[in-house]
Design an enzyme around this catalytic site. Structure first.
Site, PDB file in Angstrom:
ATOM      1  N   GLU A 103       0.755  -1.327   0.025  1.00 30.81           N
ATOM      2  CA  GLU A 103       0.036   0.108  -0.088  1.00 30.81           C
ATOM      3  C   GLU A 103       0.935   1.173  -0.074  1.00 30.81           C
ATOM      4  O   GLU A 103       0.642   2.207  -0.838  1.00 30.81           O
ATOM      5  CB  GLU A 103      -0.964  -0.039   1.229  1.00 30.81           C
ATOM      6  N   THR A 126       2.147  -7.935  -0.788  1.00 38.77           N
ATOM      7  CA  THR A 126       1.815  -7.879   0.717  1.00 38.77           C
ATOM      8  C   THR A 126       1.580  -9.417   1.111  1.00 38.77           C
ATOM      9  O   THR A 126       0.731 -10.205   0.409  1.00 38.77           O
ATOM     10  CB  THR A 126       0.497  -7.071   0.956  1.00 38.77           C
ATOM     11  N   ASP A 128       0.033 -10.121   3.526  1.00 32.15           N
ATOM     12  CA  ASP A 128      -1.249 -10.198   4.341  1.00 32.15           C
ATOM     13  C   ASP A 128      -2.774 -10.540   3.209  1.00 32.15           C
ATOM     14  O   ASP A 128      -3.579 -10.623   3.606  1.00 32.15           O
ATOM     15  CB  ASP A 128      -1.546  -8.884   5.003  1.00 32.15           C
ATOM     16  N   MET A 170       0.237 -13.676  11.223  1.00 27.77           N
ATOM     17  CA  MET A 170       0.249 -12.372  10.960  1.00 27.77           C
ATOM     18  C   MET A 170      -1.097 -12.014  10.392  1.00 27.77           C
ATOM     19  O   MET A 170      -2.024 -12.763   9.901  1.00 27.77           O
ATOM     20  CB  MET A 170       1.266 -12.286   9.879  1.00 27.77           C
ATOM     21  N   ARG A 172      -2.509  -7.707  10.710  1.00 29.38           N
ATOM     22  CA  ARG A 172      -3.039  -6.512  11.354  1.00 29.38           C
ATOM     23  C   ARG A 172      -4.364  -6.041  11.212  1.00 29.38           C
ATOM     24  O   ARG A 172      -5.023  -6.018  12.097  1.00 29.38           O
ATOM     25  CB  ARG A 172      -1.833  -5.433  11.352  1.00 29.38           C
ATOM     26  N   GLU A 222      -2.908 -11.589  14.348  1.00 23.35           N
ATOM     27  CA  GLU A 222      -2.301 -10.674  15.506  1.00 23.35           C
ATOM     28  C   GLU A 222      -3.230  -9.567  15.795  1.00 23.35           C
ATOM     29  O   GLU A 222      -3.064  -8.919  16.838  1.00 23.35           O
ATOM     30  CB  GLU A 222      -0.886 -10.256  14.921  1.00 23.35           C
ATOM     31  N   ARG A 266      -1.436 -23.202  25.525  1.00 23.33           N
ATOM     32  CA  ARG A 266       0.049 -22.906  25.124  1.00 23.33           C
ATOM     33  C   ARG A 266      -0.234 -22.372  23.843  1.00 23.33           C
ATOM     34  O   ARG A 266      -0.826 -22.397  22.932  1.00 23.33           O
ATOM     35  CB  ARG A 266       0.575 -24.084  25.043  1.00 23.33           C
ATOM     36  N   HIS A 272       8.053 -13.651  12.186  1.00 25.35           N
ATOM     37  CA  HIS A 272       8.907 -13.469  11.252  1.00 25.35           C
ATOM     38  C   HIS A 272       8.893 -14.700  10.277  1.00 25.35           C
ATOM     39  O   HIS A 272       9.237 -14.482   9.025  1.00 25.35           O
ATOM     40  CB  HIS A 272       9.828 -12.496  11.089  1.00 25.35           C
ATOM     41  N   GLN A 274       6.900 -16.471   9.027  1.00 24.51           N
ATOM     42  CA  GLN A 274       5.871 -16.390   7.855  1.00 24.51           C
ATOM     43  C   GLN A 274       6.334 -15.610   6.619  1.00 24.51           C
ATOM     44  O   GLN A 274       5.746 -15.684   5.672  1.00 24.51           O
ATOM     45  CB  GLN A 274       4.458 -15.753   8.324  1.00 24.51           C
TER      46      GLN A 274
END
Lengths: 342, 342, 342, 342
Positions: A103, A126, A128, A170, A172, A222, A266, A272, A274
């Site tokens: 982006e 990205t 994501d 991951m 956000r 996350e 647990r 990272h 990923q």
């Protein structure tokens, strides 16, 4: 023609495959020359370059990371930044620029193209998968692999012991990695940023799973958050880099599940891992084709565009459209996945 | 409602994921009952069934193969076969049938639906990715993984020694696996059934690669063939199962390359390793969604349809359309890949 | 003869391979019968059994976990526990018991054998590789694989950005997983429980690595600790299961590194992914041979022994010796690894 | 001191790890300088060198192949070859030589050391694990991984269809890879060069497996042979490189099994995929330790020795002993594996 190439933003498996494909086709088919700019927009800003020819891209297809380096430098936020870039591009004799990034990187590319007349072609990137205008971005499939493999491993240990296992992945702002890996891994709960979760409902799924004799696996993006006031959160103190100090959502969720269900929980935080390692075959294929089509767009003089995947075709879309809105998980897909919850 | 499920044709990672998803959603959302038919069309033909409920599909998502078994039995070629199937479906109280398979299996499903009024929904399956009307079939991504990993491994050994390395991959009629794995693996030559290859040209690519100091890697689909009369072929004797005796195209190509270039050539034949093992995350995701949408189609009474992938959407297409023509590699894609030849 | 089998303690890839090998050889070569006890020592304590024959062990070789279940139940801490076990073994007609487990499980086996005359053969199991008297335990190689693959992935992302990456691996009392994966993964710092670390020295290694233009990777065993008073620790509050609440050593280290070096640091916590999934070939080979030799020991009437690996041989050692002392990383090996620090 | 390093013979994952470890420790701990010789013994013979310092070995730990190149050149067979090597070593100022290789390479090293007074330290290398005096050689574990993964994949497809699946693995003179991967993969028949196989017995195992409803998997080392006259062999014509033309033992076995059992049989030939790719963690650990201990031996002036693995220790043994006899699979181990045949 002389073409500049840069990679911006976070790491993503497949960046090198894009660079390689553009250079190979550019040199061999179109007779172009190339120059690499280092560290994202920092490269053209500070005239940091790297030689880029067929030899330089040899053997990089399977390698993660980017041979050009990357950064989050935003020249729009630098006094006179755009002007310096224009000067440096001219000084380097660059006729067109291929900008590979997410982006932010493509946002700069859009401005440079639209307002400053720089010949830019964008390649979306990205991990994501939250960029609009393309079915998938490379790096995403690799991240889903890493997460799915982790979930697979947890299944055997989850079944041998009555213990809830949480995997933090991951994402956000968008839950694509959580959704795909959770579905592929057979998770019992998937939590994504798009839907504020109800901790009571989560514990209900967990307990119904335990009640049937199996241990639950929870995949949490996350960026997922509980409904207001539901969880005792940690201090929430942020570190200098904008991350939550000590205890991301994965750990906090485990903590809360223990409190409420009295069952051990647990957490695995993939972090990272990923973003690294060799790209999956799908990502190499997609990144390679993006690189081939980006240089075709340059050859065609079709600037201000971004290459994108539509079905099995690579198409060109306006750069501006790409970054207009975030591609989040639609509710219909999340509902589809709920068949497997609990 | 009571739903029958069967899997036909060759093995393919993801079959179990389809079965699991249909059963989970069918039982939990729609209150359906299920019965599994064993060994493809043999199951309804000979009334060979297997109980199929939520417990039966537990843990099968990551497993290759099919819990229902498979076969290549074609009831259209059995005297009174279709009538027996109709009787047995009635005897089992089956209201609708989900048939998971390739061209042959779905061809039978089409006839049963169109001509005999059986309520059928099809799920496309072919590791070769050569079914029309869907962007991808599950199993294909997994096969590409296996082949790409093999090519990756060959790169290091190819570079340390001046030796040509050949990888023979699946694909009798379509070169999708060869194309995708060859592109993802950075192969120097890719040979597919769609394009009769010129052995002189192949040796030219190989020698130009050697001349630059690197060892060439050739990916060849099992169905690729040389131009008439170009290669000393083996006797061509077929075994009882229709395969070439001693020496598929991979070995014959190595033999011919040695003769012509005087360089050593060695072959890897991946064989059935491409069909087995755990499905890739992409294949699990695709197969799961196919399963979910197939049972939705059953619930909607939308029979005579096949589920298909279009971009990121699952759609329904007429069963007949699916098997009308083979989806082969278009020349434009093959030309795109040639950038990396030699 | 009728043989009981149980698996105790934490999960460990290879448990099923041991069970399978003992049963296959016991039934086929020696004509033994078998009974499985469920959930570790809980099985013989509460007479929870599971049929165990050649069919029951089919296909379990590559599967993680244990088909018999496991627990940490310690019958020595249960009033009359040992007596109940003796009664239940008699009631089940069990002539000898194969106990597969770690320090605790084998400790119970030792007492049962030495003091209560139960015919026991032990098979050592610990993912941490910290059992004396055997060169390796199965499960360890698999855990090292998972950790090394994670470190490999971090290398590319570490190099593209100037960021320290921390990997927290298993090892409460011994640093074997950290040492082997750190060495195999090319980590720049390895921290183990055997050596209290000096945070100043750790930051020194990290900064010297940054200074040379590369990002550091730190592998830290969960049981590693800083010198007294060196790190701002979290509250240290323990949860009901004895774990540190919110923030294990990996996260705390990242936090501390950020404070001191002003560089971003991110943590991957592998957690139970190290205990799950299919065992590596080495672990399958070792576990299979342990199973074969354990049943040979039973056949020989050689009780009170544990099978162990010495070089490439499987030998028998006294059970008591196995659990006498913890096998920790010797300083000489840790010093050897320091060549690669910084 | 100035140290030469060379790698000879076939490819083997871990070569780079040895080089890196020797250079890192040599430079950082002992202040040595290094020079790389290219392409095995060809390097010192023709004075083909490559700079070798800490920077040159950066990032090579996980890479297959060898940065120094390799060859099978034998200077003992070159007129005045050894004298030229002595001269070139002197001209390069080389005080000691680390030779990494198999039987042939180390044989040359032995002669150079014993008869010509060259300061040599050997590092054993063979993917086949058939060198005496060391428990394991690096590369072997990686090859076993590749083979085991292939067998794992075949299991699912073997079970879904009634078809025998053959996997041909490396091993001309020793069956270690076949034995370990066959045991780890749960093969139903393992054929090794050490034991001439009886095709009737093999078909018996295959048929008993089919009779129980499962498809058999046969692992065959490339050097395995049938009893005299048992199998219709192919013409046996050898190519210019000493390999059987069209049809190795895997394919011929499939052919023979089809003839005799009337069941379909298909072959996977793993070929050079077993030699390539990233080394397994075990191989990286072993190769790294070999490298560290080799340079220690140089520092100690302990020449004419080879480093070797004994249990978990690295020891030094006389070079001559290493190549005295081939380490083949002992009958006791093969018998142990037979528990799982049929």
């Amino acid at each position: 023609m002389r073409i500049g190439v840069l990679t911006g933003g976070g790491d993503c498996p497949g960046l090198n495959a894009v660079i390689r494909a553009s250079v190979r086709k550019g040199v061999q088919f179109y007779g172009f020359e190339f120059v690499g700019f280092r560290d994202g927009w920092k490269g053209p800003l500070d005239r940091m370059t790297k030689p880029l020819d067929v030899e330089a891209v040899r053997g990089i297809l399977p390698r993660g990371g980017t041979i050009l380096g990357s950064s989050r430098t935003n020249p729009l936020k630098v006094e006179g930044g755009v002007e310096r870039i224009k000067e440096n591009l001219a000084a380097e004799g660059v006729d067109a620029l291929i900008a590979i990034g997410g982006e932010d990187t493509l946002g700069v590319a859009t401005v440079l193209g639209d307002e400053y007349g720089v010949n830019v072609v964008g390649v979306p990137k990205t991990i994501d998968n939250d960029l609009n205008a393309t079915d998938y971005t490379f790096g995403f499939d690799t991240a889903v692999h890493v997460a799915t493999e982790a979930i697979d491993r947890l299944h055997t240990t989850a079944e041998s012991h009555s213990r809830a296992l949480i995997v933090e992945v991951m994402g956000r702002h968008a839950g694509w990695i959580a959704l795909h890996s959770g579905l592929a891994g057979g998770a019992n709960v998937i939590l994504i940023p798009e839907v504020t979760f109800d901790i009571d409902e989560v514990c209900g799924w967990i307990e119904s799973r335990f009640a049937r004799g199996y241990a639950p696996i929870v995949v949490v993006a996350e960026g997922a958050t509980p409904k207001d006031g539901q969880m005792e959160v940690s201090s929430g103190e942020l570190d200098a880099f904008g991350h939550v100090r000590l205890g991301g959502i994965g750990e906090r969720l485990a903590d809360e599940i223990e409190r409420r269900t009295k069952k051990e929980a647990r957490t695995t935080v993939l972090g990272h891992t990923q973003r690294g390692g060799t790209p999956s075959p799908f990502d190499r294929w997609l990144a390679t084709r993006f690189g081939l089509h980006a240089i075709d767009a340059v050859h065609d003089g079709d600037f201000g565009k971004m290459v994108a995947l539509r079905g099995t075709d690579i198409v060109r879309v306006p750069l501006a459209a790409a970054t207009a809105t975030l591609k989040t998980v639609p509710m219909s897909l999340y509902e589809e996945a709920k068949v497997f919850f609990g």
